[in-house]
Design a protein around this motif. Structure first.
Motif, short mmCIF file in Angstrom:
data_model
loop_
_atom_site.label_atom_id
_atom_site.label_comp_id
_atom_site.label_asym_id
_atom_site.label_seq_id
_atom_site.Cartn_x
_atom_site.Cartn_y
_atom_site.Cartn_z
N ASN A 291 0.85 -1.19 0.00
CA ASN A 291 0.00 0.00 0.00
C ASN A 291 0.90 1.25 0.00
OD1 ASN A 291 -1.56 2.29 0.80
ND2 ASN A 291 -3.12 0.92 1.62
N GLU A 292 1.04 1.85 -1.15
CA GLU A 292 2.01 2.93 -1.30
C GLU A 292 1.60 4.19 -0.53
OE1 GLU A 292 3.03 3.55 -5.38
OE2 GLU A 292 3.71 1.49 -5.66
N GLU A 293 0.32 4.37 -0.27
CA GLU A 293 -0.09 5.56 0.48
C GLU A 293 0.28 5.42 1.96
OE1 GLU A 293 -3.80 7.50 -0.44
OE2 GLU A 293 -4.06 6.25 -2.22
N ARG A 359 -8.15 11.99 3.56
CA ARG A 359 -8.05 10.85 2.64
C ARG A 359 -7.83 9.58 3.43
NH1 ARG A 359 -7.63 9.69 -2.57
NH2 ARG A 359 -6.39 7.90 -3.26
N LEU A 361 -6.46 6.10 3.76
CA LEU A 361 -5.32 5.47 3.08
C LEU A 361 -5.54 4.00 2.77
CD1 LEU A 361 -2.30 7.15 4.92
CD2 LEU A 361 -3.67 7.97 3.00
N TRP A 362 -6.50 3.36 3.40
CA TRP A 362 -6.81 1.98 3.04
C TRP A 362 -7.93 1.90 2.00
CZ3 TRP A 362 -3.38 -1.55 3.73
CH2 TRP A 362 -2.46 -1.44 4.78
N LYS A 363 -8.90 2.82 2.09
CA LYS A 363 -9.93 2.87 1.05
C LYS A 363 -9.43 3.60 -0.19
CE LYS A 363 -13.80 2.76 4.31
NZ LYS A 363 -14.94 3.51 4.89
N LYS A 364 -8.36 4.38 -0.03
CA LYS A 364 -7.72 5.12 -1.11
C LYS A 364 -8.69 6.09 -1.77
CE LYS A 364 -4.16 1.65 -1.96
NZ LYS A 364 -3.41 0.85 -2.95
N ARG A 365 -9.39 6.85 -0.95
CA ARG A 365 -10.29 7.88 -1.45
C ARG A 365 -10.48 8.95 -0.39
NH1 ARG A 365 -15.33 7.07 0.85
NH2 ARG A 365 -15.82 4.95 1.56
#
Length: 390
Positions: A291-293, A359, A361-365
């Motif tokens: 997970n890059e974020e 934001r 970071l796991w839902k990426k939104r």
């Protein structure tokens, strides 16, 4: 300036003596990322397994996500020859360590190795006590990039001076080698590790693949978090607190617990050293480790370790300042039931009138939030990890 790259440092409390401090080696300016053999394979290691791990690090996308180091832990050693030179186990590593380093380097990765400050390693192999400069020269000749240095069979040795000797030896080789102090936290290495040449230092006993408690003198994830959290002032670029390697993908925890484990390691600016079988990752494990974020939070150039800023019955809020002026915030549910956890702007050091984008970071939104806080429902032993930009 004194010889051997030393500069004077203020007196400290190591045995009540004045000590000198090694100049920074400008390595590990963000927490190291890689993979280590121990958590999955322990002493059951071979050159072939390590080559397969290097192949998998590239093929899986982990290298692209920032993982660089392939780290050989204990039990690679064979014997010392009549001149005291250390050799790799001829059966497990028939071509030697240099050939393995060449293989790893050809893939754009870096190689690490393991030794011990005592006469024997924790696995009963030859340690480096009395051979520090000889071993360091050998590691450099093998083109090693990282040394994990353990603390078994040390008797009455002094920790700071023992690690300083190896740090001096590594620097004398002229090769840039990251120095990982594995003293287990018994002598508070966060208070002296940087001054004795360490790039990172362990804060606890070994990790074990469980959420809580202890097994065979190794600690679960939760107690290590509690040991690591108060030490945030000691971490920074080139010198990191180390809560030990990741257990993501080894099967002892739920998906929620593994996600929390990875998130909090990133929040605490910990080295991200995977310890699973890279050749057999489930989609969940691969997605978690790459997970890059979340990784970007760990690797943020500001290098500030996150810590708790609020807590209540079963819940915590963690905050980590980031180089863009924002915050990485973790809503952490330690309890066995679902809870709603709220991060208040005031707990994060922002005025109540501040406007923020949030934001997940796991839902990426991006997600909606109230004007003065962010709340979310968090599963048992789980986290919600967000990045706030004001």
């Amino acid at each position: 300036m004194p010889p051997n790259g030393l500069e004077e440092a203020p007196p400290n409390n190591v045995d009540g003596q004045r000590v000198t401090s090694l100049k920074p080696n400008h390595l590990a300016m963000t927490p190291p990322m890689g993979w280590n053999t121990w958590n999955k394979f322990a002493c059951d290691i071979t050159a072939e397994k390590i080559e397969r791990a290097a192949d998998a690090m590239v093929a899986s996308g982990m290298q692209k996500a920032g993982y660089r180091y392939i780290l050989i832990d204990d039990c690679w050693q064979g014997v010392r020859d009549k001149d005291g030179n250390i050799h790799a186990d001829a059966v497990r590593f028939p071509k030697g360590i240099r050939a393995l380093a060449d293989y790893v380097h050809a893939k754009g990765l870096l190689l690490g190795i393991y030794s011990d400050a005592g006469t024997l390693t924790c696995g009963g192999k030859p340690g480096s006590r009395g051979h520090e400069f000889q071993d360091a020269r050998q590691y450099a000749a093998w083109q090693v990039d990282y040394l994990k240095y353990d603390w078994c069979s040390t008797g009455t040795q002094d920790g700071p001076s023992s690690y300083r000797t190896m740090a001096d030896a590594l620097r004398e080789t002229g090769r840039p080698i990251v120095f990982s102090i594995c003293e287990w936290g018994t002598a508070n290495p966060w208070t002296w590790g940087e001054g004795q040449g360490g790039n990172l230092w362990r804060v606890s006993a070994d990790i074990t693949d469980r959420w809580d408690g202890m097994k065979n003198y190794s600690l679960g994830v939760l107690p290590i978090i509690d040991l690591m959290e108060p030490l945030y002032s000691y971490a920074g670029p080139g010198h990191w607190n180390d809560p030990d390697m990741l257990e993501v993908g080894n099967g002892g925890m739920t998906e929620a617990e593994e996600r929390s484990h990875f998130s909090l390691w990133a929040e605490m600016s910990a080295p991200l050293i995977a310890g699973n079988d890279l050749t057999a990752m489930s989609p969940f494990v691969k997605a978690t480790l790459t997970n890059e974020e979340v990784i970007a939070v760990d690797q943020d150039a500001l290098g500030i370790q996150g810590h708790r800023v609020a807590r209540g019955e079963g819940w915590e809020v963690w905050s980590k300042p980031l180089s863009d002026g924002g915050r990485a915030v973790v809503l952490f549910n330690r309890s066995a039931k679902r809870l709603t956890v709220t991060a208040k702007w005031s707990d994060l050091g922002y005025p109540l009138t501040a406007r923020a984008t949030v934001r997940d970071l796991w839902k990426k939104r991006d997600v909606a939030h109230d004007a003065q806080n962010y709340s979310d429902s968090v599963e048992p032993h789980g986290v919600v990890m967000v990045r706030l930009k004001f």
